[in-house]
Design an enzyme around this catalytic site. Structure first.
Site, PDB file in Angstrom:
ATOM      1  N   ASP A 394       0.808  -1.222   0.000  1.00  0.00           N
ATOM      2  CA  ASP A 394       0.000   0.000   0.000  1.00  0.00           C
ATOM      3  C   ASP A 394       0.840   1.270   0.000  1.00  0.00           C
ATOM      4  O   ASP A 394       0.413   2.295  -0.547  1.00  0.00           O
ATOM      5  CB  ASP A 394      -1.052   0.002   1.121  1.00  0.00           C
TER       6      ASP A 394
HETATM    7  C1  LAN Z   1       3.079  -0.242  10.380  1.00  0.00           C
HETATM    8  C2  LAN Z   1       3.196   1.127   9.860  1.00  0.00           C
HETATM    9  C3  LAN Z   1       2.612   1.339   8.496  1.00  0.00           C
HETATM   10  C4  LAN Z   1       1.488   0.385   8.190  1.00  0.00           C
HETATM   11  C5  LAN Z   1       0.606   0.806   7.004  1.00  0.00           C
HETATM   12  C6  LAN Z   1       1.397   1.092   5.735  1.00  0.00           C
HETATM   13  C7  LAN Z   1      -0.146   2.081   7.357  1.00  0.00           C
HETATM   14  C8  LAN Z   1      -0.432  -0.289   6.769  1.00  0.00           C
HETATM   15  O1  LAN Z   1      -1.351   0.101   5.810  1.00  0.00           O
HETATM   16  C9  LAN Z   1       0.225  -1.622   6.511  1.00  0.00           C
HETATM   17  C10 LAN Z   1       1.034  -2.034   7.737  1.00  0.00           C
HETATM   18  C11 LAN Z   1       2.102  -1.028   8.165  1.00  0.00           C
HETATM   19  C12 LAN Z   1       3.295  -1.175   7.261  1.00  0.00           C
HETATM   20  C13 LAN Z   1       2.585  -1.280   9.581  1.00  0.00           C
HETATM   21  C14 LAN Z   1       2.596  -2.668  10.105  1.00  0.00           C
HETATM   22  C15 LAN Z   1       2.895  -2.839  11.604  1.00  0.00           C
HETATM   23  C16 LAN Z   1       3.931  -1.849  12.088  1.00  0.00           C
HETATM   24  C17 LAN Z   1       5.193  -2.057  11.317  1.00  0.00           C
HETATM   25  C18 LAN Z   1       3.371  -0.437  11.845  1.00  0.00           C
HETATM   26  C19 LAN Z   1       2.053  -0.171  12.529  1.00  0.00           C
HETATM   27  C20 LAN Z   1       4.395   0.441  12.535  1.00  0.00           C
HETATM   28  C21 LAN Z   1       4.823  -0.368  13.783  1.00  0.00           C
HETATM   29  C22 LAN Z   1       4.275  -1.814  13.601  1.00  0.00           C
HETATM   30  C23 LAN Z   1       5.292  -2.863  14.132  1.00  0.00           C
HETATM   31  C24 LAN Z   1       4.734  -4.254  13.996  1.00  0.00           C
HETATM   32  C25 LAN Z   1       5.649  -2.522  15.578  1.00  0.00           C
HETATM   33  C26 LAN Z   1       6.514  -3.526  16.275  1.00  0.00           C
HETATM   34  C27 LAN Z   1       5.675  -4.489  17.005  1.00  0.00           C
HETATM   35  C28 LAN Z   1       5.645  -5.805  16.749  1.00  0.00           C
HETATM   36  C29 LAN Z   1       4.457  -6.582  17.128  1.00  0.00           C
HETATM   37  C30 LAN Z   1       6.758  -6.511  16.097  1.00  0.00           C
END
Ligand code: LAN
Length: 655
Positions: A394
């Site tokens: 995305d």
């Molecule tokens: C994110 C940030 C961006 C987000 C979007 C692009 C907005 C979404 O549409 C797809 C998923 C994604 C890339 C995403 C997935 C999970 C993340 C990476 C996070 C919310 C930022 C932090 C989170 C991550 C998993 C935090 C660490 C925690 C764990 C459980 C490993």
């Protein structure tokens, strides 16, 4: 729907003025490099993880840094004495024991008021033996829990053939990149040396004397506060088996497994320029690099990039959820500004935003990516910037949409063909799009979720949001795409239509996984359907619009809380919130409800809430991940209300 009822106070002109002020305010937030950048914070489990890393790897931490971390930990504490997974969230043992242990080790006295309160809360929940597994892992690194009492994070699993679903290569990238260093750290028993303070804290966080605790009995003991996803019986059997194998495994094999894990960690470090996929594996990989050679190049490289994750706030040091959200915020900002009429000030802001996006397309696949199970990356865009090296479907799609909608040629070359191909290759068999990689296992593998406090972390499922973003981008790429890709695009769009219709809930909404919550999901769901040719007369559109119209609040706005995400049912906030209101307006416009009287009330809500700077503020969270953790997107309140007003003008201006 041509008869457009007037807005309560004023008219389209007023909306135009509000939009212009909002556009100026958004432009004022642009960075010199053309990007939009804002705080990306909220998760409260990251700071103690960082604190633990500093405690383990740095001798003689500066007093000022100790103080900065302690202050922030105290600022994030709840009134009941505990900590939530995210600042302000309901208290849970995992973040509680993590924050407590780190605060104490950084020098907070056992008798300080907030520490006493925290200890009382932890003990009232049964003590640290009942924390979710990640809490126990952090305690083990600090010498506050024996490694033998953890669930086994066997490095040996990496020696299995990757065709087996249980091989960690088949897990969602965030999980496998976190469990990778976890397996190394636990196999090597990396631990802060035990001292008098360790022994003192041990006596504080457990209800029984440390050496009398039967750790094996508590391996799967998790308090209700931490059991969002209880440990599955099947997973326990797998852990039991891995544990048993570990005890009989010859050292030679164990060393082969550790070598393999070490190599995989090094590859991830190199491929991401030591930024890493996210904050958790960044911090854990640092511990591994330090363990291998505290004065070595790799640990030094890690130290050079850790600052990208750190935020200096008024209440101390915090750790962000990613190295930034630049690309994502810039993609949306450009799209919002491109919908306003093109004053020169806006055009030049769009130009530099577009240049930033174009510069950050990734033009190669990961070096040696096959070795560490990476999906391709050529042609794609990540969430932050290209150095980080982990693109998502995305983020790629929103970057493409921004470039296409801007109507401006970027200064550097964009590889449209590679972007189209990778978007097509990313599609899951169910017709939807995942986050980082096509799903590598069915949802059944979720039973292996060992975290308890997060849901949906084992499989890279399809998401309505990612799907809608991608179909919008594919439509824009279509005119430029090579003839041989045309049939693939058509069939991809057909699959998406099927997927989006299938995931709509009976109440007409979609569950949003990355924003709060049904409002977010429904905006994408409607937008996606509209993009694949589902018109306003289709029942799916009617249901979606009915859902939105029925959830509007008395103040004209929409607002949802984290309870929606956790409970899977719509939970309204007390009063309207600018971001959710904007998403709802956008969805209603896409559903063909541009002239509906309820839109007037919603627009009026936005006009009333616009501040003196022309923008909006929203203290309540709008972002979320894995159903349980909220995250703050600093720029959303400046982007989406503007976008909504601009679309209202586009649609009504015509009328
Ligand atoms: C994110 C940030 C961006 C987000 C979007 C692009 C907005 C979404 O549409 C797809 C998923 C994604 C890339 C995403 C997935 C999970 C993340 C990476 C996070 C919310 C930022 C932090 C989170 C991550 C998993 C935090 C660490 C925690 C764990 C459980 C490993």
């Amino acid at each position: 729907m041509s008869a457009v009822p007037a807005l309560r106070r004023g008219s389209l002109d007023q909306v135009q003025v509000a939009m212009d002020r909002a556009a100026d305010a958004l432009v004022d937030r642009q960075q010199p490099d053309g990007s939009w950048h804002g705080d990306y914070c909220g998760p409260a489990f990251l700071l103690p993880t960082y604190g633990a890393m500093r405690l383990i790897t740095s001798h003689g931490l500066a007093a000022s840094e100790r103080e900065d971390i302690r202050r922030r930990l105290e600022a994030m504490q709840n009134e009941d004495g505990g900590w939530g997974l995210y600042a302000g969230g309901p208290s849970q043992l995992y973040p509680g024991v993590a924050c407590y242990a780190v605060a104490r080790m950084l020098g907070s006295g056992a008798d300080a008021g907030w520490i006493v309160q925290a200890r009382t809360w932890i003990r009232s929940q049964g003590g640290a033996v009942r924390s979710a597994p990640w809490g126990k892992f952090l305690l083990a690194m600090l010498g506050l829990h024996p490694y033998s009492g953890l669930i086994p994070y066997g490095a040996e699993l990496w020696l299995l053939p990757s065709r087996l679903p249980l091989h960690p290569a088949n897990f969602w990238c965030h999980s496998r990149q976190v469990y990778l260093p976890m397996s190394y750290i636990s196999d090597c028993r990396i631990q802060r040396p035990t001292d008098a303070l360790t022994r003192k804290i041990r006596s504080e966080i457990y209800l029984r004397p440390y050496d009398q605790i039967s750790w094996a009995d508590h391996r799967y003991d998790v308090a209700p506060t931490d059991s969002f996803v209880p440990l599955h019986r099947g997973a326990r059997s797998v852990f039991g088996l891995v544990g048993a194998i570990q005890t009989v495994l010859p050292d030679r094999l164990r060393n082969i497994a550790l070598d393999r894990v070490r190599a995989l960690i090094a590859l991830e470090d190199e491929q991401t320029n030591y930024i890493n996929l996210g904050p958790v594996n960044k911090i854990l990989n640092m511990i591994v690099a330090w363990h291998e050679d505290p004065g070595g190049r790799r640990f030094r490289r890690h130290l050079e990039t850790i600052d990208e994750y750190l935020r200096h706030t008024d209440s101390g040091l915090d750790v962000g959820g990613y190295n930034s959200s630049r690309l994502w915020d810039t993609g949306f900002s450009v799209q919002a500004l491109a919908k306003c009429d093109g004053r020169p000030k806006l055009r030049s802001a769009i130009q530099s935003g577009v240049d930033f996006i174009a510069r950050n397309q990734i033009h190669e696949d990961p070096a040696d990516g096959r070795q560490n199970y990476r999906f391709r990356t050529k042609g794609a865009w990540p969430f932050s910037d290209r150095r980080q090296g982990w693109p998502t479907a995305d983020c790629t799609a929103e970057a493409v949409s921004a470039l296409a909608d801007s109507g401006i040629e970027p200064a550097s070359q964009v590889d449209w063909d590679a972007a189209t191909r990778i978007l097509l290759d990313w599609q899951n068999p169910d017709g939807g799009w995942p986050t980082y990689e096509p799903a590598r296992a069915g949802g059944w593998l979720e039973f292996m979720n060992p975290a308890c406090v997060f849901d949906g972390i084992v499989v890279d499922y399809s998401y309505p949001e990612c799907t809608a973003s991608v179909v919008a981008a594919l439509q824009k790429l279509r005119p430029r795409a090579a003839p041989e890709l045309q049939p693939r695009i058509v069939s991809a769009l057909r699959g998406a239509r099927r997927y989006l219709l299938k995931t709509q809930r009976v109440d007409g909404s979609w569950y949003g996984s990355w924003g709060i919550c049904f409002t977010y999901g429904t905006w994408f769901g409607v937008h996606g359907l509209r993009t694949v040719g589902v018109g306003p007369a289709h029942p799916a559109m009617r249901y979606a619009a009915d859902f939105l119209l029925s959830t509007q609040l008395a103040d004209g706005g929409w607002g949802e809380t984290m309870d929606s995400c956790r409970q899977g049912r719509y939970c309204s906030s007390q009063s309207g919130l600018p971001v959710q209101t904007a998403w709802s307006i956008l969805a209603l416009l896409d559903a063909g409800y541009g002239a509906h009287v309820q839109i007037n009330r919603a627009v009026q809500f936005l006009l009333d809430r616009q501040d003196a700077h022309g923008t909006w503020t929203q203290d309540e969270y709008a972002g979320v991940f894995n159903r349980t953790c909220a995250i703050h997107y600093d720029n959303y309140a400046s982007i989406f209300p503007l976008w909504a007003l601009a679309r209202v003008i586009q649609i009504r201006g015509k009328g």
